[in-house]
Design a protein around this motif. Structure first.
Motif, PDB file in Angstrom:
ATOM      1  N   ASN A 289       0.806  -1.229   0.000  1.00 33.89           N
ATOM      2  CA  ASN A 289       0.000   0.000   0.000  1.00 33.89           C
ATOM      3  C   ASN A 289       0.834   1.271   0.000  1.00 33.89           C
ATOM      4  OD1 ASN A 289      -2.303  -1.764   0.394  1.00 33.89           O
ATOM      5  ND2 ASN A 289      -1.709  -1.858   2.559  1.00 33.89           N
ATOM      6  N   SER A 290       1.858   1.314  -0.832  1.00 35.33           N
ATOM      7  CA  SER A 290       2.771   2.448  -0.851  1.00 35.33           C
ATOM      8  C   SER A 290       2.815   3.086  -2.232  1.00 35.33           C
ATOM      9  CB  SER A 290       4.182   2.010  -0.433  1.00 35.33           C
ATOM     10  OG  SER A 290       4.182   1.535   0.903  1.00 35.33           O
ATOM     11  N   MET A 291       3.175   4.361  -2.261  1.00 39.32           N
ATOM     12  CA  MET A 291       3.263   5.114  -3.513  1.00 39.32           C
ATOM     13  C   MET A 291       4.700   5.542  -3.740  1.00 39.32           C
ATOM     14  SD  MET A 291      -0.202   7.430  -3.277  1.00 39.32           S
ATOM     15  CE  MET A 291      -0.008   7.954  -4.988  1.00 39.32           C
ATOM     16  N   ILE A 292       5.237   5.207  -4.919  1.00 43.99           N
ATOM     17  CA  ILE A 292       6.638   5.478  -5.222  1.00 43.99           C
ATOM     18  C   ILE A 292       6.723   6.139  -6.594  1.00 43.99           C
ATOM     19  CG2 ILE A 292       8.921   4.465  -5.536  1.00 43.99           C
ATOM     20  CD1 ILE A 292       7.977   2.115  -3.785  1.00 43.99           C
ATOM     21  N   ALA A 293       7.292   7.326  -6.629  1.00 41.36           N
ATOM     22  CA  ALA A 293       7.537   8.034  -7.887  1.00 41.36           C
ATOM     23  C   ALA A 293       8.993   8.477  -7.872  1.00 41.36           C
ATOM     24  CB  ALA A 293       6.608   9.235  -8.021  1.00 41.36           C
ATOM     25  N   ASN A 294       9.792   7.985  -8.822  1.00 39.83           N
ATOM     26  CA  ASN A 294      11.238   8.216  -8.737  1.00 39.83           C
ATOM     27  C   ASN A 294      11.884   8.082 -10.107  1.00 39.83           C
ATOM     28  OD1 ASN A 294      10.544   5.363  -8.468  1.00 39.83           O
ATOM     29  ND2 ASN A 294      12.723   4.998  -8.175  1.00 39.83           N
ATOM     30  N   CYS A 298      11.411   1.377  -9.278  1.00 40.17           N
ATOM     31  CA  CYS A 298      10.442   1.625  -8.218  1.00 40.17           C
ATOM     32  C   CYS A 298      10.769   0.733  -7.017  1.00 40.17           C
ATOM     33  CB  CYS A 298       9.042   1.334  -8.751  1.00 40.17           C
ATOM     34  SG  CYS A 298       7.717   1.352  -7.530  1.00 40.17           S
ATOM     35  N   ILE A 299      10.874  -0.563  -7.257  1.00 40.00           N
ATOM     36  CA  ILE A 299      11.352  -1.539  -6.281  1.00 40.00           C
ATOM     37  C   ILE A 299      12.343  -2.432  -6.998  1.00 40.00           C
ATOM     38  CG2 ILE A 299      10.743  -3.458  -4.755  1.00 40.00           C
ATOM     39  CD1 ILE A 299       7.945  -2.238  -4.505  1.00 40.00           C
ATOM     40  N   SER A 300      13.511  -2.629  -6.406  1.00 42.48           N
ATOM     41  CA  SER A 300      14.515  -3.510  -7.006  1.00 42.48           C
ATOM     42  C   SER A 300      14.870  -4.604  -6.017  1.00 42.48           C
ATOM     43  CB  SER A 300      15.754  -2.724  -7.431  1.00 42.48           C
ATOM     44  OG  SER A 300      16.295  -1.983  -6.357  1.00 42.48           O
ATOM     45  N   ILE A 301      14.936  -5.818  -6.544  1.00 42.54           N
ATOM     46  CA  ILE A 301      15.217  -6.999  -5.725  1.00 42.54           C
ATOM     47  C   ILE A 301      16.548  -7.563  -6.187  1.00 42.54           C
ATOM     48  CG2 ILE A 301      14.413  -9.291  -5.059  1.00 42.54           C
ATOM     49  CD1 ILE A 301      11.542  -8.241  -5.735  1.00 42.54           C
ATOM     50  N   GLY A 302      17.548  -7.475  -5.329  1.00 42.51           N
ATOM     51  CA  GLY A 302      18.894  -7.889  -5.676  1.00 42.51           C
ATOM     52  C   GLY A 302      19.186  -9.325  -5.301  1.00 42.51           C
ATOM     53  N   PRO A 303      20.446  -9.738  -5.380  1.00 41.04           N
ATOM     54  CA  PRO A 303      20.819 -11.126  -5.101  1.00 41.04           C
ATOM     55  C   PRO A 303      20.567 -11.494  -3.644  1.00 41.04           C
ATOM     56  CG  PRO A 303      22.771  -9.743  -5.337  1.00 41.04           C
ATOM     57  CD  PRO A 303      21.613  -8.918  -5.764  1.00 41.04           C
ATOM     58  N   GLY A 304      20.331 -12.798  -3.432  1.00 44.62           N
ATOM     59  CA  GLY A 304      20.183 -13.301  -2.076  1.00 44.62           C
ATOM     60  C   GLY A 304      18.850 -13.026  -1.433  1.00 44.62           C
ATOM     61  N   CYS A 305      17.816 -12.744  -2.231  1.00 44.89           N
ATOM     62  CA  CYS A 305      16.497 -12.443  -1.661  1.00 44.89           C
ATOM     63  C   CYS A 305      15.537 -13.611  -1.845  1.00 44.89           C
ATOM     64  CB  CYS A 305      15.902 -11.192  -2.308  1.00 44.89           C
ATOM     65  SG  CYS A 305      16.762  -9.662  -1.867  1.00 44.89           S
ATOM     66  N   VAL A 314       1.845   1.538  -5.965  1.00 48.49           N
ATOM     67  CA  VAL A 314       1.714   2.386  -7.150  1.00 48.49           C
ATOM     68  C   VAL A 314       3.103   2.897  -7.509  1.00 48.49           C
ATOM     69  CG1 VAL A 314       0.732   4.489  -8.124  1.00 48.49           C
ATOM     70  CG2 VAL A 314      -0.636   3.068  -6.573  1.00 48.49           C
ATOM     71  N   CYS A 315       3.530   2.633  -8.751  1.00 48.12           N
ATOM     72  CA  CYS A 315       4.826   3.107  -9.258  1.00 48.12           C
ATOM     73  C   CYS A 315       4.579   4.117 -10.370  1.00 48.12           C
ATOM     74  CB  CYS A 315       5.657   1.939  -9.800  1.00 48.12           C
ATOM     75  SG  CYS A 315       6.066   0.666  -8.585  1.00 48.12           S
ATOM     76  N   ASP A 316       5.124   5.316 -10.223  1.00 47.42           N
ATOM     77  CA  ASP A 316       4.920   6.371 -11.215  1.00 47.42           C
ATOM     78  C   ASP A 316       6.270   6.861 -11.738  1.00 47.42           C
ATOM     79  OD1 ASP A 316       3.739   8.227 -12.829  1.00 47.42           O
ATOM     80  OD2 ASP A 316       3.056   9.554 -11.215  1.00 47.42           O
ATOM     81  N   HIS A 317       6.317   7.169 -13.036  1.00 43.55           N
ATOM     82  CA  HIS A 317       7.497   7.649 -13.782  1.00 43.55           C
ATOM     83  C   HIS A 317       8.800   7.040 -13.264  1.00 43.55           C
ATOM     84  CE1 HIS A 317       8.731  10.619 -10.693  1.00 43.55           C
ATOM     85  NE2 HIS A 317       7.551  11.207 -10.756  1.00 43.55           N
ATOM     86  N   SER A 318       8.836   5.723 -13.192  1.00 43.79           N
ATOM     87  CA  SER A 318      10.016   5.020 -12.681  1.00 43.79           C
ATOM     88  C   SER A 318      10.539   4.069 -13.748  1.00 43.79           C
ATOM     89  CB  SER A 318       9.641   4.242 -11.419  1.00 43.79           C
ATOM     90  OG  SER A 318       8.755   3.176 -11.739  1.00 43.79           O
ATOM     91  N   HIS A 319      11.389   3.130 -13.335  1.00 41.99           N
ATOM     92  CA  HIS A 319      11.837   2.052 -14.217  1.00 41.99           C
ATOM     93  C   HIS A 319      11.135   0.742 -13.870  1.00 41.99           C
ATOM     94  CE1 HIS A 319      15.917   4.194 -15.229  1.00 41.99           C
ATOM     95  NE2 HIS A 319      14.844   4.929 -15.512  1.00 41.99           N
ATOM     96  N   GLY A 320      10.008   0.841 -13.173  1.00 43.97           N
ATOM     97  CA  GLY A 320       9.207  -0.336 -12.889  1.00 43.97           C
ATOM     98  C   GLY A 320       9.719  -1.155 -11.720  1.00 43.97           C
ATOM     99  N   ILE A 321       9.156  -2.352 -11.568  1.00 44.07           N
ATOM    100  CA  ILE A 321       9.544  -3.282 -10.509  1.00 44.07           C
ATOM    101  C   ILE A 321      10.509  -4.298 -11.117  1.00 44.07           C
ATOM    102  CG2 ILE A 321       8.740  -5.038  -8.891  1.00 44.07           C
ATOM    103  CD1 ILE A 321       6.112  -3.480  -8.685  1.00 44.07           C
ATOM    104  N   SER A 322      11.717  -4.377 -10.562  1.00 40.10           N
ATOM    105  CA  SER A 322      12.780  -5.178 -11.176  1.00 40.10           C
ATOM    106  C   SER A 322      13.339  -6.210 -10.217  1.00 40.10           C
ATOM    107  CB  SER A 322      13.932  -4.270 -11.638  1.00 40.10           C
ATOM    108  OG  SER A 322      13.521  -3.410 -12.678  1.00 40.10           O
ATOM    109  N   ASN A 347       3.435   5.436 -16.606  1.00 42.97           N
ATOM    110  CA  ASN A 347       4.405   6.419 -17.116  1.00 42.97           C
ATOM    111  C   ASN A 347       5.845   5.983 -16.864  1.00 42.97           C
ATOM    112  OD1 ASN A 347       2.110   8.126 -17.675  1.00 42.97           O
ATOM    113  ND2 ASN A 347       2.159   8.761 -15.525  1.00 42.97           N
ATOM    114  N   SER A 348       6.106   4.703 -17.029  1.00 39.59           N
ATOM    115  CA  SER A 348       7.396   4.138 -16.638  1.00 39.59           C
ATOM    116  C   SER A 348       8.120   3.528 -17.828  1.00 39.59           C
ATOM    117  CB  SER A 348       7.203   3.075 -15.558  1.00 39.59           C
ATOM    118  OG  SER A 348       6.638   3.641 -14.390  1.00 39.59           O
TER     119      SER A 348
END
Length: 488
Positions: A289-294, A298-305, A314-322, A347-348
C-alpha cells in the motif's frame, strides 16, 4: 434535630476529606505525566530532560517544551499519536529537542539525535520522537544496536542531510546517510518527511548525461543512499514520506523480516539512480500500500532475496519493478519466491522486469506477477539476460538460470510504437523455462497494435490468448540446460 445536624456535619466533613485526597492524588498523576518517564521494578528510567541527560560536549541546550497542567476533566496528551500516555503503562518517550536538537534547519542536530538514540536504545519499547514543529539537520550517522526490542523512531517533523556534496563533511561517508545497524524489532514511522536534498548530487558531471554537452564524465561518483538497514531483523516502516534522495531512497541489506506499509517516496523522473526500495541478501519481506515516484527502479530486488511479497504498490514515472540486476562480474546470485500483485505501474520505462548479466550463475525461481495494471509503460514485460551498460559486453556461456515465472492478469497500455511490450531475451546456453502467460492484454496508448513480441530461447505456455499474441514462446522443455547451470 440534634441527630440530624450531627449526621449532616459528619457527612460534609467526609466529602471534604475525599475531595482533598482526590485532589492530591490527581496532582501527583499529572506531575508524573509531565516528566515523560516511567518506573519499572522500582527503578526510575532516564528521563528525556537535558538536566539529567546531558549531551556530551553540548552545554547550550534548548529547554524542553513545557505543557500546561491539564484540568481534571480533560487531561491533555502531548503525544496523542500514535502512542498512549507516557505513564507506567505506556512507552518512554525521548524527545530529541530535550537532548539539545534545535530544529531550525541550519544548526547541526546530529549530537542530539545520537544522545537520544543512546538513551532510548537501553529502554524496552521506547520512542524517539522528532516533533512536527521543526526541521532537523543531521550529518551522515550510524544508529547501531543491539538495542532493547521495540525501539521506535517516530518522525513527525522534517529530517534532512547537508545540502549537496559541497556541504558534506569531509570525514563523513559519501555513500550513505542514515544507517540503522544490528537492530531487532525496530520501527521507523510518523507523519513527517525525510528530505534528501538530492538535487546537487544529481547534477554532478559524473552522473548520466550531466556533463558538458550532455556527456558523462569519468571518475568517482559516490552519492549517499538515503536510508540503509543493515543486518537488522523484524524491521517496520509506515506512514513516513521520503523524497529527493541523492541515490537509493531505502536499502535493506542482510536483513530478515521487513514490513513496509503506507509510505510515500518521491523524486523527479530524471533523478539518476534513485531506486525507491532496494532489497538484497534479505528474506521475508512485505511491501504494501505504498506510492513510489522516482527516477530509477520503483522496487529492485537484488541477489540473495527470498520470500518477498509486494501488494498494492503504485509506481509512477520510474523504471518499474525489477528483479536484478544479477550475476554482475560473474557472481553467483539466487532469488526465489517473489510475488508482485495488485500493483499499478504508470508512465514508466519498464513494467515488470528481470535483468541479469552474462557470465553469472545461480537461479531465479518461483516468480509471480499477478493482477497488475499498466498505464503508458514502454517495456511492460521484460526478461533481459543480456543486461549491460555498454555495447561492448562479451557473449558469455554461463548465466543465471530463470525458471517458473508466471504472468497473470496483466493489462493496460504501452507507449512504444516501434517494439512490442513483451520481450524475453534469455541466455544462449541457459534457456528460460516454465514461463506461464495468462490473461495478458497490453494495447498501445496510441496508434496500432505492435503484434510481434520478442522471444529468444524462452520456453513456456500460454494458458489464455495473449494480446499481443506471443507465438514465439517455445513449448515444452529444452533438451539440455547447458553445462554452466550452477544451482543455488
Amino acid at each position: 434535630m440534634e441527630h440530624y445536624f450531627s449526621f449532616n456535619s459528619k457527612f460534609v466533613t467526609f466529602i471534604v476529606l475525599i475531595s482533598i485526597i482526590w485532589s492530591q492524588h490527581y496532582s501527583n498523576v499529572v506531575e508524573g505525566r509531565a516528566h515523560y518517564h516511567k518506573k519499572r521494578s522500582g527503578k526510575s528510567l532516564v528521563p528525556s530532560s537535558p538536566a539529567s541527560s546531558p549531551v556530551p560536549g553540548d552545554d547550550d541546550q534548548t529547554t524542553p517544551p513545557s505543557y500546561e497542567t491539564p484540568s481534571p476533566t480533560a487531561p491533555s496528551d502531548p503525544y496523542p499519536y500514535p502512542y498512549p500516555n507516557p505513564t507506567s503503562d505506556g512507552p518512554c518517550i525521548f524527545d530529541v529537542t530535550s537532548f539539545g536538537a534545535v530544529g531550525d534547519g541550519d544548526n547541526d542536530d546530529t549530537a542530539a539525535f545520537q544522545a537520544a538514540w543512546k538513551a532510548a536504545c537501553a529502554v524496552e519499547s521506547s520512542v524517539i520522537h522528532v516533533p512536527s514543529r521543526g526541521k532537523f539537520l543531521i550529518t551522515s550517522s550510524i544508529f547501531s544496536g543491539p538495542c532493547m526490542p521495540g525501539l521506535v523512531l517516530q518522525i513527525d517533523g522534517e529530517l534532512m542531510p547537508p545540502e549537496g556534496p559541497d556541504c558534506w563533511p569531509e570525514s563523513d561517508s559519501k555513500r550513505q546517510w542514515l544507517v540503522f545497524y544490528r537492530l531487532n524489532e525496530f520501527t521507523l514511522n510518523g507523519t513527517g518527511t525525510i528530505q534528501g536534498n538530492g538535487e546537487k548530487w544529481w547534477d554532478l558531471p559524473c552522473k548520466p548525461h550531466k556533463g558538458p554537452n550532455g556527456s558523462t564524465l569519468p571518475g568517482p561518483c559516490d552519492s549517499p543512499a538515503m536510508i540503509r538497514f543493515f543486518l537488522s531483523n523484524n524491521t517496520k516502516m509506515s506512514g513516513i514520506r521520503i523524497q529527493n534522495s541523492p541515490q537509493f531512497h531505502v536499502k535493506f541489506d542482510g536483513c530478515d523480516g521487513v514490513h513496509i506499509d503506507k509510505i510515500q517516496i518521491n523524486s523527479p523522473q530524471n533523478s539518476p539512480n534513485t531506486d525507491g526500495i532496494h532489497v538484497e541478501n534479505t528474506r521475508n519481506v512485505g511491501i504494501y500500500n505504498s506510492m513510489i515516484a522516482n527516477g530509477d527502479d520503483c522496487i529492485s530486488i537484488g541477489p540473495g532475496c527470498s520470500n518477498v511479497d509486494i501488494q498494492g504498490v503504485v509506481c509512477d514515472h520510474s523504471h518499474g519493478i525489477s528483479i536484478g540486476s544479477l550475476g554482475v562480474h560473474n557472481s553467483h546470485s539466487c532469488v526465489s519466491n517473489i510475488t508482485v500483485r495488485g500493483a499499478l505501474i504508470k508512465n514508466s520505462d519498464n513494467g515488470v522486469r528481470i535483468k541479469t548479466w552474462q557470465g553469472g550463475s545461480g537461479s531465479v525461481s518461483d516468480i509471480s506477477f499477478q493482477d497488475i495494471q499498466m498505464e503508458n509503460t514502454t517495456n511492460s514485460i521484460i526478461i533481459d539476460q543480456y543486461y549491460c551498460f555498454t555495447k561492448g559486453c562479451r557473449n558469455e556461456t554461463s548465466a543465471v538460470y530463470l525458471s517458473g515465472v508466471s504472468y497473470k492478469n496483466i493489462k493496460g497500455t504501452y507507449n512504444n510504437v516501434r517494439s512490442a511490450p513483451i520481450h524475453f531475451a534469455c541466455s544462449d546456453a541457459v534457456p528460460c523455462t516454465n514461463i506461464t502467460m495468462s490473461e495478458v492484454e497490453l494495447l498501445p496508448a496510441q496508434g496500432e497494435l505492435v503484434d510481434d513480441p520478442f522471444c529468444w530461447n524462452a520456453y513456456g505456455i500460454q494458458q489464455t490468448l495473449t494480446i499481443p499474441p506471443i507465438d514465439c514462446l517455445q513449448d515444452g522443455f529444452p533438451l539440455s540446460l547447458g553445462e554452466h547451470v550452477v544451482a543455488c
